[in-house]
Write an enzyme that holds these catalytic residues in place. Structure first.
Site, PDB file in Angstrom:
ATOM      1  N   SER A   1       0.955  -1.364   0.098  1.00 19.47           N
ATOM      2  CA  SER A   1      -0.320  -0.016   0.291  1.00 19.47           C
ATOM      3  C   SER A   1       0.952   1.078  -0.203  1.00 19.47           C
ATOM      4  CB  SER A   1      -0.781   0.459   1.066  1.00 19.47           C
ATOM      5  OG  SER A   1      -2.135   1.052   0.843  1.00 19.47           O
TER       6      SER A   1
ATOM      7  N   ASP B   1      -9.858  -5.439  -3.063  1.00 19.58           N
ATOM      8  CA  ASP B   1      -9.737  -4.617  -2.363  1.00 19.58           C
ATOM      9  C   ASP B   1     -10.543  -3.349  -2.482  1.00 19.58           C
ATOM     10  OD1 ASP B   1      -8.440  -2.443  -1.157  1.00 19.58           O
ATOM     11  OD2 ASP B   1      -6.372  -3.329  -1.564  1.00 19.58           O
TER      12      ASP B   1
ATOM     13  N   HIS C   1      -6.941  -6.282   1.190  1.00 20.20           N
ATOM     14  CA  HIS C   1      -6.372  -5.412   1.362  1.00 20.20           C
ATOM     15  C   HIS C   1      -5.293  -5.977   2.595  1.00 20.20           C
ATOM     16  CE1 HIS C   1      -3.919  -1.694   0.291  1.00 20.20           C
ATOM     17  NE2 HIS C   1      -3.872  -0.802   1.781  1.00 20.20           N
TER      18      HIS C   1
END
Length: 279
Positions: free
Chosen positions: A147, A223, A256
Site C-alpha cells: 500500500s 480490495d 487489502h
C-alpha cells in the site's frame, strides 16, 4: 543501537532494534530477520516498507516471511512508517496523515519538515546502520512493500536503480498525487505546488524518465481501495509506454489485509531472491 528483543526463528534470528535518529530527530524502531546462512558470511538484503497505520511490527507478526527468507538466505529489514513522539507534529484523528503515515518522503512544510524525513532516513541513515551492524551484502539489495509502502518501494527503486536490484509491491498506491487518500498528505508535507510531488509518485517518475528493469505487483481484486486509491492499471500503462516489464497479478477474492499479503509473501521473497542471487 539498542536491542529491544531477539528470538530464534527458522534457524535465524528475528530482532527488534531502536536508535536515536539524527535525520528524523526522534527515536526510531525497526525489525531485522537474519537468516541462518549469515553465519557463513554476508547475505542479500530485502527491505519491506509497511502501509498506513502500521509499524515495524505488522509485517513481523503477520507477514509470514521468515520461512522463505531462511530458505533463500535473505535478510529482511522492516522500518517503521514515520517518526513518533510527543514532540512530533501529528493529527491523531487522521489515519491517513502524521504518525504511521510518513509516505516515505522528506517533508518541506512546517511543522512537519523537521521530523518527517522517512526518505532520507531509509536511504541514508538506516542503510548505514544496517551495513555497520548486520551481516548484510549491501551490493545485493531488493525492496518491496504494501500500500503506502508499495508506493515507497516503487519510488525508491525508480530513483535508485543502481542500488536496488529488484522491486515488488502488494497493492501499491501507484499515483499518490491523484489518489484520494494520499493527495491531502502530499499537500501538507510538500506544499501546494504539485510539481514537487512528482518525485514521490511512481507513475510520474516513469513519465519523467526514471526506469527500472522490472516490477512485480500483486493486487487483491476484492480490495476496497482498488478503484480510488490504488489503481494498478495506471502503473501498467506507464510501464508499457516506457518499455518496463511489469507483472500484475490480480488475486480474486483477496482484500487489502495481511491475510492477502501473507498468502503471497513467499512467492515475492523467492522472486526477489532469484534476482539478488544473480546480482
Amino acid at each position: 543501537m539498542q536491542t529491544v528483543s531477539t528470538a530464534k526463528s527458522h534457524g535465524g534470528v528475528q530482532g527488534v532494534y531502536r536508535h536515536s535518529s539524527q535525520v528524523t530527530g526522534s527515536t526510531m524502531t525497526f525489525a531485522v530477520f537474519v537468516p541462518p546462512q549469515a553465519a557463513r558470511g554476508p547475505v542479500p538484503v530485502l527491505w519491506y516498507l509497511s502501509g498506513l497505520t502500521c509499524t515495524h511490527a505488522n509485517v513481523m507478526e503477520k507477514g509470514e516471511y521468515r520461512a522463505a527468507a531462511a530458505e533463500r538466505g535473505v535478510i529482511i529489514v522492516a522500518p517503521d512508517t514515520s517518526p513518533r513522539g510527543a514532540h512530533v507534529a501529528d493529527e491523531p484523528d487522521n489515519w491517513q496523515f502524521g504518525s504511521g503515515a510518513g509516505f516515505y518522503l522528506d517533508a518541506t512544510q512546517d511543522p512537519y519538515a523537521p521530523h518527517y524525513r522517512m526518505y532520507s532516513y531509509i536511504v541514508e541513515e538506516l542503510t548505514a546502520l544496517i551495513a555497520a551492524e548486520f551481516p548484510a551484502d549491501m551490493s545485493r539489495q531488493g525492496i518491496f512493500g504494501h500500500s503506502m509502502g508499495g508506493h515507497g518501494a516503487l519510488t525508491f527503486a525508480l530513483k535508485h536503480p543502481d542500488r536496488f536490484k529488484s522491486c515488488s509491491a502488494f497493492a501499491p498506491i501507484v499515483q499518490p498525487s491523484t489518489a484520494d487518500w494520499s493527495r491531502p498528505a502530499l499537500e501538507k508535507y510538500l506544499g501546494k505546488d504539485e510539481a514537487a510531488w512528482r518525485s514521490y509518485d511512481a507513475v510520474a517518475l516513469i513519465e519523467d524518465g526514471k526506469r527500472f528493469p522490472e516490477f512485480l505487483v500483486d493486487q487483491g481484486a476484492a480490495d476496497p481501495f482498488l478503484k480510488t486509491g490504488l489503481r494498478p492499471e495506471l502503473l501498467v500503462a506507464a510501464c508499457q509506454t516506457a518499455g518496463i516489464p511489469v507483472t500484475l497479478n490480480m488475486r480474486e477474492g483477496y482484500d487489502h489485509s495481511y491475510f492477502f499479503i501473507s498468502t503471497f509473501m513467499a512467492s515475492h521473497i523467492h522472486w526477489h531472491a532469484a534476482r539478488l542471487e544473480k546480482a
